[in-house]
Design a protein around this motif. Structure first.
Motif: not given
Length: 214
Positions: A35, A37, A42-43, A98, A135, A162, A165, A169, A171, A211
């Motif tokens: 993932i 960022f 932000k994702i 989301y 996020a 990640l 991130a 953060c 997962t 996440v």
């Protein structure tokens, strides 16, 4: 179940050849996802690495490479491009949520293929979200073929990471619930009838990546 390559034109193999449709699944993919960022936390999207099974890899690499060596990234570039274009119709088998609503991805970036010394193929690509997402709110995704012609499974070690991130953060992997008896029966019947078990069957067998950020 035998590991044989007979892939419907409605799956990733349409990028490689026209072969007859067959029952579930006939290509196996081990996934590793990152993932990504933005600098402001932000994702931004999901970066995939999909490693295909031996049979698919052998089919994909026919006629490629020299002196027994695997083909280079450059030799595989046309195939990578074709695969990416073909996967668009199927949302790249990546389905994100989301705040419990569908999150849309844009066209893939940094698409490339590699073959290791054992001639096993891995496809790399990044799926950017149409717009970066905060996020601090729930984000999750699954990777699956709804019709279950392709079986996606997480790599055993470090399947999700990640990149860039914010601190704190993390997962988590939510494993799929056990199939109900009626679903198990459908899967068995589909196998012997050489047909798909039905739309969205793959979703029931797919892990969900969640996440969470403070």
């Amino acid at each position: 179940m035998p590991r044989r390559f007979t892939f419907a034109s409605l799956t990733l193999a349409m990028a490689l050849a026209a072969v007859p449709a067959a029952a579930h699944p006939h290509v196996w993919v081990a996934t590793r996802s990152e993932i990504v960022f933005t600098p402001d936390g932000k994702i931004k999207g999901v970066r995939h690495a999909w490693t295909f099974d031996e049979m698919y890899s052998a089919f994909a690499l026919q006629g490629l490479g020299k002196d027994g060596k695997p083909p280079s990234r450059e030799e595989l570039a046309p195939l990578a491009k074709t695969n990416a274009e073909s996967l668009a119709e199927f949302d790249y088998f990546t389905f994100a949520k989301y705040q419990n609503a569908k999150a849309a991805f844009g066209p893939p970036e940094d698409v490339w293929l590699e073959a290791d010394d054992k001639r096993i193929v891995t496809m790399h690509f990044t799926l950017p979200l149409e717009k970066p997402l905060s996020a601090q709110k729930p984000f999750s995704f699954q990777t699956y073929d709804p019709t279950y012609f392709v079986a996606f499974d997480l790599e055993k070690q470090n399947p999700v990471t990640l990149a860039g991130a914010p601190a704190g953060c993390s997962t988590s992997v939510v494993e799929p619930k056990p199939l109900l008896a009626v679903d198990t029966q459908k899967l068995s019947e589909a196998f012997f009838a050489n047909m798909s078990p039905g739309a969205d069957f793959g979703m029931k067998l797919a892990a969900r990546i969640v996440v969470a950020c403070p």
